[in-house]
Write a protein that holds these residues in place. Structure first.
Motif, short mmCIF file in Angstrom:
data_model
loop_
_atom_site.label_atom_id
_atom_site.label_comp_id
_atom_site.label_asym_id
_atom_site.label_seq_id
_atom_site.Cartn_x
_atom_site.Cartn_y
_atom_site.Cartn_z
N LEU A 130 0.48 -1.47 -0.06
CA LEU A 130 0.16 -0.19 -0.12
C LEU A 130 0.80 1.25 -0.04
O LEU A 130 0.29 2.47 -0.57
CB LEU A 130 -0.91 -0.19 0.89
CG LEU A 130 -2.16 -1.06 1.21
CD1 LEU A 130 -3.17 -1.01 2.72
CD2 LEU A 130 -3.07 -0.13 -0.09
N GLY A 131 1.87 1.41 0.73
CA GLY A 131 2.89 2.81 0.59
C GLY A 131 3.49 2.54 -1.00
O GLY A 131 3.22 3.42 -1.24
N LEU A 132 4.17 1.57 -1.12
CA LEU A 132 4.22 1.41 -2.20
C LEU A 132 3.47 1.96 -4.09
O LEU A 132 4.06 2.86 -4.03
CB LEU A 132 5.14 0.06 -3.00
CG LEU A 132 6.44 -0.17 -2.04
CD1 LEU A 132 6.92 -1.19 -2.38
CD2 LEU A 132 7.47 1.32 -2.96
N LEU A 133 2.44 1.49 -3.22
CA LEU A 133 0.70 2.39 -4.30
C LEU A 133 1.01 3.57 -4.44
O LEU A 133 0.79 4.65 -4.95
CB LEU A 133 -0.11 1.33 -4.28
CG LEU A 133 -1.40 1.72 -4.79
CD1 LEU A 133 -0.86 0.65 -6.09
CD2 LEU A 133 -2.29 1.16 -3.83
N LEU B 131 1.90 -5.68 -7.60
CA LEU B 131 2.17 -4.95 -5.94
C LEU B 131 2.32 -6.29 -4.85
O LEU B 131 3.80 -5.93 -4.23
CB LEU B 131 2.11 -3.62 -5.89
CG LEU B 131 2.89 -2.40 -5.24
CD1 LEU B 131 4.23 -2.15 -6.25
CD2 LEU B 131 2.54 -1.76 -5.86
N PHE B 132 1.30 -6.35 -5.22
CA PHE B 132 1.70 -6.94 -3.88
C PHE B 132 1.51 -8.37 -3.70
O PHE B 132 2.26 -9.12 -2.63
CB PHE B 132 -0.52 -7.77 -2.97
CG PHE B 132 -1.05 -6.67 -2.63
CD1 PHE B 132 -1.88 -5.29 -3.26
CD2 PHE B 132 -1.02 -6.53 -1.52
CE1 PHE B 132 -1.95 -4.62 -2.39
CE2 PHE B 132 -2.11 -6.07 -0.65
CZ PHE B 132 -2.72 -4.55 -1.19
N ALA B 133 1.88 -8.93 -5.12
CA ALA B 133 2.41 -10.15 -4.90
C ALA B 133 4.02 -10.32 -4.87
O ALA B 133 4.42 -10.90 -4.15
CB ALA B 133 2.36 -11.00 -6.71
N ALA B 134 5.38 -8.99 -5.06
CA ALA B 134 6.08 -8.99 -5.27
C ALA B 134 6.84 -8.69 -3.82
O ALA B 134 7.84 -9.30 -3.14
CB ALA B 134 6.38 -7.19 -5.49
N ASN B 135 5.95 -7.89 -3.48
CA ASN B 135 6.12 -8.02 -1.86
C ASN B 135 5.82 -9.20 -1.30
O ASN B 135 6.75 -9.57 -0.05
CB ASN B 135 4.94 -6.92 -1.04
CG ASN B 135 5.94 -5.54 -1.19
OD1 ASN B 135 6.84 -5.01 -0.51
ND2 ASN B 135 4.95 -4.84 -2.01
#
Lengths: 196, 215
Positions: B27-30, B74-78
């Motif tokens: 979420l932060g990266l988003l 993005l979620f998958a990456a984290n």
């Protein structure tokens, strides 16, 4: 455990206890961390034995796994299974070891034990194979030469050499492997000449 | 060194403080990427016909699928930045659902597919959208990789691929909001295919760079 949502489905008692120790360790309890690491040693030894059998390297791999668990301790989330997290890391280190091992096996790792005899051979007036190896060793970079001496003459393990030289264990192994390859390549034409 | 000595040294160093939950990190990266790409859009200006395009369901669906692809990637990456991603194995496949929908939409909009039209489109050599997606994506990709390196990824190639896919999807949305090009074949070839290309580049970059914690 009050206030923590333990997902107890599929978690055994040992898993929950280890997770609790890790939770306390992450909160700053050094005693819990010491107890946790000591408890992990026999678990990891059993895991390594089941994966690799009884090998001389198991102690090195165990230390690598403990180090990896320590370095990645911040990624453990106490809502998930501790053992699954720990074994993921241990499995990764086992695969790392096997990758390196099979690379070394391709160049006859065991053959290099004879280098120890050559290195330790006394220098004589008559030019012998010991002096040849001494000359070949001088051509190696200094760090590689030190690693070869420490591992093959002084009989230090890779982990001990890494500690003394301030390097990582994998870096020591890679440097040793390259040094042995160089020595073998340099020694081969000379042996062929002698045979003729 | 004996194992007991190592344990004493590790205890003396103490464990590291718990890392961010991967959902929070994502979420932060988003938020960061929305601000970053929002700034670029602010400088580039929206396309003049955007109000009209927003009334087209297919356009909205396309942008929506791209956004979902980026978000899930993005979620998958984290999650993939954690060593025990095996505890959530389905997460790494999640981005392929909206991405597959987007691909299906592209194919639908291109139909009927003509090889001549495809060849003509290739001849155009419109490399600028590809270059823009890659250049705009360099900085956010570096930030995402930096965050992932702080965790402990084991599946480094997967993680790198998902990170690059996320960044590329947002780059795709940027181009669709600012560029006036609407020809489905050109969009598929010069906007969508670079997304796949960046995922492959991200896979290679992940394999090379994300292993630092293990050294």
């Amino acid at each position: 455990m009050a206030g923590h949502q333990w997902k107890e489905n599929n978690l055994d008692k040992e898993d929950i206890e280890l997770a609790e120790k890790m939770r306390r360790a992450q909160a700053g309890d050094g005693g819990a961390y010491a107890a946790l690491l000591k408890e992990l040693i026999p678990i990891l030894k059993g895991f390594l034995y089941s994966r690799l059998g009884n090998r001389a390297d198991n102690e090195d791999i165990l230390q690598n796994a403990l180090l990896a668990i320590h370095r990645s301790s911040h990624t453990y989330n106490t809502e998930r299974s501790f053992k699954a997290w720990m074994f993921s890391i241990a499995e990764y280190k086992v695969k790392d070891f096997l990758r390196a091992h099979y690379r070394h096996a391709a160049v006859g790792w065991d053959d290099f034990d004879s280098v120890k005899d050559f290195i330790a051979a006394p220098v004589t007036e008559e030019r012998g194979s010991g002096e040849d190896v001494q000359e070949m060793l001088k051509e190696l970079p200094e760090k590689s030469r030190r690693i070869v001496y420490m591992m093959k003459v002084d009989d230090f393990s890779a982990a001990e050499v890494a500690e003394k030289l301030g390097m990582s264990v994998s870096a020591v192994k890679v440097a040793a492997h390259r040094a042995y390859k160089t020595l073998l390549a340099k020694g081969r034409p000379k042996r062929n000449q002698d045979a003729d | 060194m004996q194992t007991e000595e190592l344990v004493q040294q590790l205890v003396a160093q103490g464990p590291k403080k718990r890392w961010l939950h991967p959902g929070k990190a994502a979420l932060g990266l988003l938020a960061f990427m929305l601000v970053y790409y929002g700034l670029i859009v602010g400088f580039s200006n929206f396309r003049t016909d955007l109000a009209v395009k927003f009334k087209e369901p297919l356009y909205l669906l396309e942008v929506g699928c791209a956004f979902l692809s980026g978000l899930t990637a993005l979620f998958a990456a984290n999650w993939l930045a954690l060593p025990d991603v095996g505890q959530r194995p389905h997460i790494r496949f999640l981005p392929f659902l909206p991405l597959g929908a987007l691909l299906g939409l592209q194919l639908y909009m291109m139909s009927p597919l003509s090889w001549d039209a495809l060849y003509e489109c290739l001849k155009l050599e419109l490399y600028m959208p590809t270059v823009r997606i890659m250049l705009y994506g360099l900085f956010p990709a570096a930030i995402v990789f930096f965050v992932m390196e702080k965790a402990a990824p084991i599946r480094c190639c997967w993680a790198g691929s998902m990170a690059a896919l996320a960044v590329a999807c947002f780059g795709y949305i940027l181009l669709r909001l600012t560029d006036g090009m609407d020809d489905p074949m050109r969009v598929a070839m010069w906007y969508f295919m670079p997304v796949g290309l960046m995922a492959v580049v991200g896979m290679m970059a992940g394999g090379m760079t994300l292993k630092r914690v293990w050294r």
